[in-house]
Design a protein around this motif. Sequence first.
Motif, mmCIF file in Angstrom:
data_model
loop_
_atom_site.group_PDB
_atom_site.id
_atom_site.type_symbol
_atom_site.label_atom_id
_atom_site.label_comp_id
_atom_site.label_asym_id
_atom_site.label_seq_id
_atom_site.Cartn_x
_atom_site.Cartn_y
_atom_site.Cartn_z
ATOM 1 N N ALA A 1 0.889 -1.205 0.047
ATOM 2 C CA ALA A 1 0.027 -0.146 0.086
ATOM 3 C C ALA A 1 1.009 1.220 0.015
ATOM 4 C CB ALA A 1 -1.161 0.025 1.398
ATOM 5 N N ILE A 2 2.136 1.045 0.398
ATOM 6 C CA ILE A 2 2.946 2.176 0.489
ATOM 7 C C ILE A 2 3.309 2.743 -0.793
ATOM 8 C CG2 ILE A 2 5.219 3.031 1.454
ATOM 9 C CD1 ILE A 2 5.235 0.935 3.529
ATOM 10 N N ASP A 3 3.308 1.687 -1.688
ATOM 11 C CA ASP A 3 3.654 2.064 -3.054
ATOM 12 C C ASP A 3 2.347 2.658 -3.887
ATOM 13 O OD1 ASP A 3 6.060 0.566 -2.872
ATOM 14 O OD2 ASP A 3 4.983 -1.429 -3.308
ATOM 15 N N SER A 4 1.495 2.914 -3.223
ATOM 16 C CA SER A 4 0.283 3.752 -3.974
ATOM 17 C C SER A 4 0.583 5.149 -4.092
ATOM 18 C CB SER A 4 -1.055 3.367 -3.126
ATOM 19 O OG SER A 4 -1.270 2.078 -3.167
ATOM 20 N N ASP A 5 0.198 5.719 -5.182
ATOM 21 C CA ASP A 5 0.369 7.236 -5.502
ATOM 22 C C ASP A 5 -0.869 7.899 -4.584
ATOM 23 O OD1 ASP A 5 0.641 9.945 -6.381
ATOM 24 O OD2 ASP A 5 -0.607 9.428 -8.226
ATOM 25 N N THR A 6 -0.221 8.779 -3.556
ATOM 26 C CA THR A 6 -1.235 9.617 -2.635
ATOM 27 C C THR A 6 -0.954 10.956 -2.918
ATOM 28 O OG1 THR A 6 0.579 9.522 -1.013
ATOM 29 C CG2 THR A 6 -0.951 7.861 -0.706
ATOM 30 N N LEU A 7 -0.048 11.449 -3.946
ATOM 31 C CA LEU A 7 0.242 12.626 -4.302
ATOM 32 C C LEU A 7 -0.674 13.263 -5.442
ATOM 33 C CD1 LEU A 7 2.287 14.905 -3.930
ATOM 34 C CD2 LEU A 7 3.576 14.160 -5.719
ATOM 35 N N LYS A 8 -0.882 12.406 -6.638
ATOM 36 C CA LYS A 8 -1.602 12.641 -7.578
ATOM 37 C C LYS A 8 -3.045 11.905 -7.908
ATOM 38 C CE LYS A 8 1.266 15.838 -9.598
ATOM 39 N NZ LYS A 8 1.121 16.961 -9.639
ATOM 40 N N ASN A 9 -2.784 10.590 -6.997
ATOM 41 C CA ASN A 9 -4.051 9.651 -7.078
ATOM 42 C C ASN A 9 -3.971 8.936 -8.502
ATOM 43 O OD1 ASN A 9 -4.765 9.967 -4.374
ATOM 44 N ND2 ASN A 9 -5.575 11.994 -4.682
ATOM 45 N N THR A 10 -3.075 8.876 -9.012
ATOM 46 C CA THR A 10 -3.079 8.206 -10.319
ATOM 47 C C THR A 10 -3.472 6.461 -10.370
ATOM 48 O OG1 THR A 10 -0.691 7.771 -10.217
ATOM 49 C CG2 THR A 10 -1.329 9.731 -11.446
ATOM 50 N N ALA B 1 7.910 2.811 -7.368
ATOM 51 C CA ALA B 1 7.821 3.107 -6.031
ATOM 52 C C ALA B 1 8.465 1.865 -5.384
ATOM 53 C CB ALA B 1 6.405 3.391 -5.554
ATOM 54 N N ALA B 2 8.182 0.718 -5.647
ATOM 55 C CA ALA B 2 8.296 -0.402 -5.172
ATOM 56 C C ALA B 2 10.010 -0.602 -5.330
ATOM 57 C CB ALA B 2 7.752 -1.675 -5.539
ATOM 58 N N LEU B 3 10.516 -0.436 -6.376
ATOM 59 C CA LEU B 3 11.865 -0.718 -6.729
ATOM 60 C C LEU B 3 12.592 0.288 -5.754
ATOM 61 C CD1 LEU B 3 12.018 -0.747 -10.381
ATOM 62 C CD2 LEU B 3 12.573 -2.398 -8.937
ATOM 63 N N ALA B 4 12.268 1.478 -5.350
ATOM 64 C CA ALA B 4 12.986 2.427 -4.488
ATOM 65 C C ALA B 4 12.655 2.061 -3.190
ATOM 66 C CB ALA B 4 12.227 4.084 -4.747
ATOM 67 N N ARG B 5 11.538 1.480 -2.751
ATOM 68 C CA ARG B 5 11.230 1.369 -1.363
ATOM 69 C C ARG B 5 12.116 0.049 -0.926
ATOM 70 N NH1 ARG B 5 8.034 -2.944 -0.113
ATOM 71 N NH2 ARG B 5 6.977 -2.967 -1.911
ATOM 72 N N THR B 6 12.490 -0.836 -1.850
ATOM 73 C CA THR B 6 13.203 -2.005 -1.654
ATOM 74 C C THR B 6 14.753 -1.789 -1.996
ATOM 75 O OG1 THR B 6 12.708 -3.133 -3.623
ATOM 76 C CG2 THR B 6 11.333 -3.637 -2.355
ATOM 77 N N TYR B 7 14.989 -0.473 -2.238
ATOM 78 C CA TYR B 7 16.424 -0.222 -2.561
ATOM 79 C C TYR B 7 17.259 -0.236 -1.184
ATOM 80 C CZ TYR B 7 20.564 2.524 -4.274
ATOM 81 O OH TYR B 7 21.932 2.730 -4.489
ATOM 82 N N PRO B 8 18.485 -0.558 -1.039
ATOM 83 C CA PRO B 8 19.110 -0.491 0.408
ATOM 84 C C PRO B 8 18.971 0.804 1.029
ATOM 85 C CG PRO B 8 20.530 -1.761 -1.194
ATOM 86 C CD PRO B 8 19.366 -1.119 -1.978
ATOM 87 N N GLY B 9 18.298 0.804 2.167
ATOM 88 C CA GLY B 9 17.931 2.054 3.036
ATOM 89 C C GLY B 9 16.935 2.738 2.509
#
Length: 297
Positions: free
Chosen positions: A101-110, A139-147
């Motif tokens: 759910a963290i990967d969802s777009d809450t900025l533009k609601n696309t 978003a998922a790629l960035a979330r699972t990036y180290p750090g």
Amino acid sequence: MYKKLIILVFLLASTMAVKAAPNTAIAHKKVGTLTKAVLTYPSSPKLRSSIALIYDEQEQRPLFSKNANAIVPIASITKLMAAMVVLDAKLPLEEKIAISAIDSDTLKNTYSRMRIGMTLTRGELLNLALMSSENRAAAALARTYPGGTKAAVAKMNAKALKLGMKNTHFRDATGLNSGNTSTAHDLVKMLSAAQHYKLIHKYTTTESHMVAAPGFPQLRYGNTNPLVRNASWDIGVSKTGYINEAGRCLVMHTRIMNRPVIIVLLDSHGKYTRVADAKRIKKWMESAMTRTPDKNI
């Protein structure tokens, strides 16, 4: 008699040497002459994008520039930098990642066709982010990036500086944030770097991809750039982008008339303008006249 014969031979040899000298000079001139094709372009192409840059990589110079120093939002062109950072980290592409759910777009609601709970490999997420500009995949790629995402974005900004992109700044990995800004000149540098990643070439030019996540219906994703399906184009890297603040964007590393060219089109108004502008550029380059002057080396 003997002396006369020697003098006659000497005079004959001298005459032959004098006649040979001009021929030797001409031969040297021919060897030392280069024939180089020079393209002469007609008047500037009539492009409707607000910002445009046509960069000839072979000659290392712009062929056409329009507002190329303007710092503007770049939307999903951002995903090219995110992809380079992920690939630089050499993270396992076969690792399974679940969409959160963290990967969802809450900025533009696309809208996204990618459902929460879907599990795909990192390689598939990279493919969808680049080919179909899937925001949840990026978003998922960035979330699972180290750090985590914060570290991924920091790495994106660091790489931009390393590439000499001094007027570029990233705030997220998707491009949904209008704070992701750059210039056409900076994006030429990013495209030049991106072309050296085999997977970025492969994924950005893939026409379509079927996603089969366990427990979910199969989904077919298509490339957001219709030109990759056009046989008359030789495209090495492609990326589209769109948010209201950025307008419609298109960047490509391609070959036209067998010349490596980078095309940057930003803030194109209308759904088809960016693609139409790209076609106009191709036609403009193909209409170039060729002359072959001699250049002594």
